[in-house]
Motif scaffolding. Structure first.
Motif, PDB file in Angstrom:
ATOM      1  N   VAL A 567       0.819  -1.216   0.000  1.00 48.30           N
ATOM      2  CA  VAL A 567       0.000   0.000   0.000  1.00 48.30           C
ATOM      3  C   VAL A 567       0.851   1.263   0.000  1.00 48.30           C
ATOM      4  O   VAL A 567       0.332   2.355  -0.235  1.00 48.30           O
ATOM      5  CB  VAL A 567      -0.968   0.001   1.196  1.00 48.30           C
ATOM      6  CG1 VAL A 567      -1.974  -1.128   1.065  1.00 48.30           C
ATOM      7  CG2 VAL A 567      -0.222  -0.104   2.517  1.00 48.30           C
ATOM      8  N   SER A 568       2.167   1.145   0.280  1.00 50.26           N
ATOM      9  CA  SER A 568       3.067   2.292   0.210  1.00 50.26           C
ATOM     10  C   SER A 568       4.487   1.767   0.142  1.00 50.26           C
ATOM     11  O   SER A 568       4.800   0.723   0.736  1.00 50.26           O
ATOM     12  CB  SER A 568       2.897   3.208   1.430  1.00 50.26           C
ATOM     13  OG  SER A 568       3.741   4.335   1.346  1.00 50.26           O
ATOM     14  N   ALA A 569       5.360   2.492  -0.602  1.00 48.47           N
ATOM     15  CA  ALA A 569       6.734   2.007  -0.744  1.00 48.47           C
ATOM     16  C   ALA A 569       7.661   3.160  -1.100  1.00 48.47           C
ATOM     17  O   ALA A 569       7.251   4.126  -1.753  1.00 48.47           O
ATOM     18  CB  ALA A 569       6.823   0.920  -1.812  1.00 48.47           C
ATOM     19  N   ALA A 570       8.945   3.056  -0.666  1.00 47.51           N
ATOM     20  CA  ALA A 570       9.965   4.037  -1.031  1.00 47.51           C
ATOM     21  C   ALA A 570      11.327   3.425  -0.773  1.00 47.51           C
ATOM     22  O   ALA A 570      11.500   2.628   0.164  1.00 47.51           O
ATOM     23  CB  ALA A 570       9.816   5.325  -0.229  1.00 47.51           C
ATOM     24  N   THR A 571      12.301   3.782  -1.628  1.00 50.19           N
ATOM     25  CA  THR A 571      13.679   3.338  -1.411  1.00 50.19           C
ATOM     26  C   THR A 571      14.294   4.168  -0.292  1.00 50.19           C
ATOM     27  O   THR A 571      14.151   5.391  -0.257  1.00 50.19           O
ATOM     28  CB  THR A 571      14.510   3.485  -2.694  1.00 50.19           C
ATOM     29  OG1 THR A 571      13.926   2.660  -3.711  1.00 50.19           O
ATOM     30  CG2 THR A 571      15.949   3.062  -2.457  1.00 50.19           C
ATOM     31  N   VAL A 572      14.983   3.506   0.628  1.00 45.89           N
ATOM     32  CA  VAL A 572      15.611   4.215   1.747  1.00 45.89           C
ATOM     33  C   VAL A 572      16.789   5.019   1.215  1.00 45.89           C
ATOM     34  O   VAL A 572      17.750   4.438   0.677  1.00 45.89           O
ATOM     35  CB  VAL A 572      16.078   3.237   2.834  1.00 45.89           C
ATOM     36  CG1 VAL A 572      16.687   4.007   4.014  1.00 45.89           C
ATOM     37  CG2 VAL A 572      14.935   2.346   3.304  1.00 45.89           C
ATOM     38  N   PRO A 573      16.751   6.345   1.303  1.00 42.05           N
ATOM     39  CA  PRO A 573      17.820   7.152   0.704  1.00 42.05           C
ATOM     40  C   PRO A 573      19.129   6.999   1.462  1.00 42.05           C
ATOM     41  O   PRO A 573      19.153   6.920   2.697  1.00 42.05           O
ATOM     42  CB  PRO A 573      17.273   8.579   0.817  1.00 42.05           C
ATOM     43  CG  PRO A 573      16.305   8.533   1.951  1.00 42.05           C
ATOM     44  CD  PRO A 573      15.695   7.175   1.918  1.00 42.05           C
ATOM     45  N   GLY A 574      20.234   6.947   0.729  1.00 43.14           N
ATOM     46  CA  GLY A 574      21.563   6.938   1.324  1.00 43.14           C
ATOM     47  C   GLY A 574      21.918   5.689   2.082  1.00 43.14           C
ATOM     48  O   GLY A 574      22.890   5.685   2.837  1.00 43.14           O
ATOM     49  N   LEU A 575      21.161   4.617   1.898  1.00 43.42           N
ATOM     50  CA  LEU A 575      21.427   3.401   2.659  1.00 43.42           C
ATOM     51  C   LEU A 575      21.786   2.269   1.706  1.00 43.42           C
ATOM     52  O   LEU A 575      21.072   2.008   0.738  1.00 43.42           O
ATOM     53  CB  LEU A 575      20.211   3.026   3.505  1.00 43.42           C
ATOM     54  CG  LEU A 575      20.385   1.863   4.503  1.00 43.42           C
ATOM     55  CD1 LEU A 575      19.461   2.059   5.696  1.00 43.42           C
ATOM     56  CD2 LEU A 575      20.093   0.512   3.866  1.00 43.42           C
ATOM     57  N   LYS A 576      22.904   1.610   1.980  1.00 42.33           N
ATOM     58  CA  LYS A 576      23.318   0.428   1.238  1.00 42.33           C
ATOM     59  C   LYS A 576      23.510  -0.715   2.228  1.00 42.33           C
ATOM     60  O   LYS A 576      24.310  -0.608   3.170  1.00 42.33           O
ATOM     61  CB  LYS A 576      24.632   0.679   0.478  1.00 42.33           C
ATOM     62  CG  LYS A 576      24.505   1.627  -0.698  1.00 42.33           C
ATOM     63  CD  LYS A 576      23.819   0.951  -1.881  1.00 42.33           C
ATOM     64  CE  LYS A 576      23.822   1.851  -3.109  1.00 42.33           C
ATOM     65  NZ  LYS A 576      23.161   1.219  -4.268  1.00 42.33           N
ATOM     66  N   ALA A 577      22.764  -1.774   2.052  1.00 40.00           N
ATOM     67  CA  ALA A 577      22.889  -2.913   2.955  1.00 40.00           C
ATOM     68  C   ALA A 577      24.202  -3.643   2.703  1.00 40.00           C
ATOM     69  O   ALA A 577      24.606  -3.836   1.551  1.00 40.00           O
ATOM     70  CB  ALA A 577      21.716  -3.863   2.767  1.00 40.00           C
ATOM     71  N   VAL A 578      24.860  -4.052   3.786  1.00 43.71           N
ATOM     72  CA  VAL A 578      26.127  -4.776   3.714  1.00 43.71           C
ATOM     73  C   VAL A 578      25.946  -6.103   4.445  1.00 43.71           C
ATOM     74  O   VAL A 578      25.342  -6.153   5.526  1.00 43.71           O
ATOM     75  CB  VAL A 578      27.266  -3.960   4.363  1.00 43.71           C
ATOM     76  CG1 VAL A 578      28.572  -4.752   4.345  1.00 43.71           C
ATOM     77  CG2 VAL A 578      27.427  -2.621   3.659  1.00 43.71           C
ATOM     78  N   ALA A 579      26.455  -7.167   3.860  1.00 41.60           N
ATOM     79  CA  ALA A 579      26.322  -8.488   4.479  1.00 41.60           C
ATOM     80  C   ALA A 579      26.881  -8.474   5.892  1.00 41.60           C
ATOM     81  O   ALA A 579      27.974  -7.960   6.146  1.00 41.60           O
ATOM     82  CB  ALA A 579      27.033  -9.538   3.634  1.00 41.60           C
ATOM     83  N   GLY A 580      26.109  -9.023   6.824  1.00 42.33           N
ATOM     84  CA  GLY A 580      26.547  -9.123   8.209  1.00 42.33           C
ATOM     85  C   GLY A 580      26.304  -7.886   9.038  1.00 42.33           C
ATOM     86  O   GLY A 580      26.547  -7.901  10.243  1.00 42.33           O
ATOM     87  N   GLN A 581      25.832  -6.788   8.395  1.00 42.70           N
ATOM     88  CA  GLN A 581      25.577  -5.561   9.137  1.00 42.70           C
ATOM     89  C   GLN A 581      24.097  -5.214   9.032  1.00 42.70           C
ATOM     90  O   GLN A 581      23.553  -5.138   7.931  1.00 42.70           O
ATOM     91  CB  GLN A 581      26.430  -4.415   8.597  1.00 42.70           C
ATOM     92  CG  GLN A 581      27.925  -4.674   8.730  1.00 42.70           C
ATOM     93  CD  GLN A 581      28.762  -3.494   8.255  1.00 42.70           C
ATOM     94  OE1 GLN A 581      28.256  -2.401   8.079  1.00 42.70           O
ATOM     95  NE2 GLN A 581      30.042  -3.748   8.044  1.00 42.70           N
TER      96      GLN A 581
END
Length: 962
Positions: A567-581
């Motif tokens: 029902v709602s969506a947005a890309t998290v700005p400035g965030l890059k997921a890193v394995a293990g973190q």
């Protein structure tokens, strides 16, 4: 009127029949009414953690006679004592092995432990804090003592009842020397007025409290007194492997306080497996096995023994219980976390005594990790009988009228958060009453409905949250585990798993959690959802979609009957997921018709965004009511099998501010002082603040003078050793301090090459002279020690030679003076002590050799050594007999002029008139006509009896005029 016989018989029969009727009406008792049955308590379940501090209570009451009943709900706080009873629960805390926190960079851990204990004084009713020894890693390193002393200072400032004892790292085990320990933790540090006044420092071995003591061990062996929970206690602290003199003193202490319950603290008692070591590691020491059999088991007032010392990787906890000679149980508990990450990660242990319940409950907590450890070795309860309090009476909560067999309900309001309560129901029919058995529940922490840090280990399950709720897991159990401080959920492609907390049912709710992936996202991504209002397959969700490449898409979804809709969506700005973190996701679900759902995400450690990234409203009828919470994971069909990691899953009331992490105090670090004469330059630039900036540096130079700034300098008015104290302040106003000793002296006059009065302590080598640089030694450094104002060479091998040299000295016109003594006479073999006035290299030198032959009279030899070939140039026998442990002064010169070296020497009893030169010679050996350093040595002939200890003091080296 007269009756005939017939008439009389008729009247008699009539009267008899009338009597029967009257008797049946008047004389017979009615049937007795039955008492109500004992009410059945329905909810909350026994031992449950409730979702709030207003707790609905439901019960069912029945009456065999039918009709309505008066249903009275009653309650009380668990452990509450009746008015006038003092036997309330209280806590006793221990700090095990802090040695690995005394290295630079880790000393803030001790400070955090102390500050946390002070902050918990009231919440835990903390009555006493005992350190279990190994305060430092190396007893002769000042920095280590500075760090632990500053770290424990908050306990001093709070006047906390407290004690310390020495572990094997805190003193010289070979000699028993305690000078470093006593310098930082003397009895005077503990004689302040403690709070409460019923607690106090008791005394120490050497104070002659119970008659003359055979030895003065200062605070090495000590005791303290405190009262809590209606019981008087004594804490007996014994040094590592306590020798017989300490045990005899301990018997006197306990005999002087027979009415007190004793807790014994010592550094080493049981191993990680619960066994007791039978060997010793110090002279005259008592093994733990003998300590039990000869002391603890015979002192029937000792009920608890706490110790540290033993460790094996992450294993550092054990316990056992044995009966003493009086047939009473003695609990023996060991904790030592030094092998864990970061020197122990701040783990400590506290014990809650509950006199009413007759129990002792162990809790393990880390102030630095802000986590509890909840496995069976870390959190347990054992019987511990003390004088119990009279329980507080049950008090009326509410009364309702209910038909027999009907459900009666009320709400117990305004309860305290994070508190255990007991409740029951009493049913009455007007004539009789019946009471149920009581049940207990616990309210959640303030604003918090559930909390889990996953600080436990589990395979095939997630176990129970820190707040006491059981996780319910979908799918095969093999996909679930808890380890390394995170919950793990392994999902195959196109698979899904859900973990819920059925006991946490709420309508308006906030959830915050750290969610991450063990490996980088792949395929169409991994979906991890925080679930709220989970009701029969329907729910609201805040879903983080981890995309290949590291982007995270935050979505709000609605699940109805198994169908999920975004029902709602947005890309998290400035965030890059890193394995293990992990990333941190927060969602709130509030209101009904419509319900508002909103969410945001950010990187832990960064500032939380002030606004919501995604928001939506919904009025689906199936979701306008309370439901459970949890985590759900789905893996796309194109992705590789993935393990999702969950940490710090917290459920709270909307609008509750997640408590910020406790401010990390700054860490004061004093760099190596630069000393020049009586002037010293110091720097605190290495001080750090883990969550901010150091903004202030205040110096106390130990002579009444002060200074400020990251770096500063000071000149003392007199020679001496001073304690320089640095206090740093961070941008939050928190402070910490560190202390470092400096020794200053008047600059040596012209011509002084070296000077050493040995006013320091070392168990391995001689360290550095006050002037002249470091001493270099031959052979094992452990044979060279410094203590009590002298250096000692211990020669333990017949035919062996030792030498300590000042290689930094260089002169061709040198005079060397020193005071010498020996711990035995020459009766066991001749003594040789060369005092080298010119050491060209390790193989070539001039020296005056002090010789004591078997006859006991001194002689002096002037010798030269070239490539280790020694020649006596001149000698003299002296009319002086050597006495063991008596000081003698020696002086020798090597002065070169025109290619010729003049050698001189003399020896005399220290403190008597100095004689003229007693032996003189000249030598022209070319290899020895250049400049050289100085040295002092020890040699035993191969026929001598070892060992011999040669003591050296007041070394002074000057240049002389040729």
């Amino acid at each position: 009127m007269a009756f005939g016989p017939a008439r009389a018989r008729a009247v008699a029969a009539l009267l008899a029949s009338t009597a029967v009727v009257v008797g049946s009406i008047v004389g017979a008792a009615p049937a007795t009414a039955a008492a109500p049955d004992a009410p059945a308590l329905l909810s909350p379940a026994d031992g449950a953690t409730t979702s709030g501090t207003d707790v609905p209570l439901t019960a069912r009451a029945t009456d065999p006679d039918g009709g309505s009943l008066d249903v009275r709900f009653e309650g009380r706080e668990v452990g509450a004592a009746a008015p006038g009873s003092a036997a309330d629960p209280f806590t006793f805390a221990v700090l095990p092995d802090t040695q690995n926190y005394t290295y630079a960079g880790r000393q803030g851990t001790i400070l955090a432990q102390s500050q946390w204990l002070v902050s918990q004084r009231d919440p835990l009713d903390l009555a006493f804090v005992a350190h279990l020894g190994d305060l430092v890693s190396a007893y002769d390193i000042a920095d280590h003592w500075d760090h632990v002393s500053a770290g424990l200072a908050p306990l001093d400032a709070a006047h906390m009842p407290r004690s310390v004892l020495p572990g094997n790292h805190d003193f010289n085990n070979a000699t028993g020397d305690l000078s470093w320990y006593d310098r930082y933790f003397p009895p005077s540090r503990f004689t302040d007025t403690w709070t409460p006044s019923t607690s106090r420092y008791g005394g120490y071995l050497g104070q002659n409290l119970f008659g003359p003591d055979p030895i003065d061990r200062r605070n090495m062996d000590n005791f303290a007194l405190f009262s809590a929970g209606g019981t008087d206690f004594i804490v007996l602290n014994l040094e590592y492997e306590a020798p017989a003199y300490a045990l005899e003193w301990g018997r006197k202490v306990l005999a002087a306080y027979p009415e007190r319950t004793a807790i014994m603290a010592t550094h080493s008692f049981i191993s990680t497996t619960g066994s007791r070591r039978t060997t010793v590691t110090r002279p005259e020491g008592t093994s733990p096995a003998r300590l039990w059999s000869e002391f603890v088991s015979q002192q029937c007032s000792i009920r608890l023994v706490v110790s540290g010392h033993e460790h094996n990787g992450d294993l550092g906890e054990s316990r056992r219980t044995d009966n003493n000679s009086c047939g009473q149980p003695v609990h023996q508990i060991m904790t030592d976390y030094q092998d864990r990450a970061n020197g122990g990660n701040g783990w400590l242990r506290y014990y809650t005594f509950d006199p009413a319940a007759g129990t002792l409950r162990a809790t393990t907590y880390s102030p630095t990790l802000q986590q509890y450890e909840t496995d069976a070795d870390s959190a347990f309860t054992v019987p511990f009988e003390l004088t119990p309090a009279t329980p507080a009476p049950f008090e009326r909560i509410d009364s309702v009228t209910a038909a027999s067999g009907a459900t009666a309900t009320t709400t117990w309001t305004d309860l305290e958060p994070d508190t255990a309560y007991e409740w029951r129901v009493v049913a009455g029919d007007g004539d009789d009453t019946s009471a149920s058995a009581p049940r207990t529940f616990r309210t959640p922490p303030s604003g918090v409905l559930a909390d889990d840090t996953f600080s436990r280990s589990a395979t095939g399950s997630w176990g129970t949250t820190d707040s006491g709720q059981q996780w319910s897991l979908s799918g095969t159990s093999s996909g679930y585990a808890v380890s390394g401080g995170v919950g793990r959920m392994t999902v195959a492609p196109s698979g899904s798993r859900t973990a819920t907390l059925p006991a946490v049912v709420a309508q308006d709710v906030g959830i915050v959690a750290d969610v991450g992936l063990a490996s980088a996202a792949s395929g169409s991504g991994t979906y991890a959802s925080l679930v709220a209002r989970s009701i029969s397959g329907s729910s609201y969700r805040a879903r983080a979609r981890f995309m290949a490449g590291g982007d995270v898409l935050l979505q709000i979804t609605r699940v109805l009957g198994g169908t999920e809709t975004v029902v709602s969506a947005a890309t998290v700005p400035g965030l890059k997921a890193v394995a293990g973190q992990p990333i941190r996701v927060r969602t709130e679900v509030t209101g009904t018709s419509p319900t508002t759902i909103r969410a945001r995400a950010w990187v832990p450690g960064a500032a939380e965004p002030s606004g919501w990234l995604v928001t939506s409203t919904d009025s689906s009828a199936a979701l306008q009511q309370p439901g459970a919470v949890g985590l759900s994971v789905y893996l796309s069909g194109t992705a590789a099998t993935t393990t999702v990691l969950l940490d710090r899953f917290t459920v709270q009331r909307p609008g509750t501010t997640t408590p910020p992490p406790a401010n990390v105090a700054p860490m004061a670090v004093i760099g190596t002082p630069v000393v020049s004469g009586r002037s010293v330059s110091v720097s605190g630039a290495g001080s750090t603040d883990g969550d901010g900036t150091v903004v202030g540096w205040d110096w106390d130079f130990g002579d009444g003078s002060s200074g400020s700034g990251a770096s500063t300098s000071h000149t003392y008015a007199a020679d001496g050793t001073y304690a320089v104290r640095l206090t740093v302040r961070d941008d939050d106003g928190a402070t910490s301090s560190s202390t470092r000793s400096v020794t200053v002296s008047t600059p040596p006059p012209a011509g002084v090459l070296a000077r050493d009065t040995f006013e320091r302590t070392s168990s391995s080598g001689w360290g550095s002279a006050e002037t002249g640089g470091p001493w270099t030694v031959t052979g094992a450094a452990s044979r060279y020690t410094v203590a009590s104002g002298a250096g000692t060479l211990t020669n333990s091998t017949a035919g062996g030679a030792l030498e300590a040299a000042l290689a930094g000295v260089s002169s061709s016109a040198t005079e060397v003076r020193a005071d010498l003594s020996w711990d035995r006479t020459s009766a066991a073999g001749a003594l040789y002590t060369p005092v080298t006035s010119r050491r060209v290299n390790a193989r070539s030198s001039y020296a005056a050799k002090v010789v004591v032959p078997a006859a006991g009279r001194f002689s002096l030899q002037l010798v030269r050594r070239v490539d280790n070939a020694e020649t006596t140039v001149a000698s003299v026998a002296l009319p002086l007999t050597q006495v063991a442990r008596t000081r003698y002064s020696v002086a020798t010169q090597a002065v070169t002029s025109g290619g010729r070296t003049t050698l001189r020497a003399k020896l005399w009893p220290s403190g008597t008139a100095e004689p003229a030169w007693q032996v003189t010679a000249t030598d022209t050996t070319a290899a020895l006509q250049g400049p050289g350093g100085i040295a002092v040595g020890s040699y035993m002939s191969s026929s001598a009896t070892a060992p011999v200890a040669t003591t050296v003091d007041e070394v002074r080296v000057v240049t002389v005029t040729p």
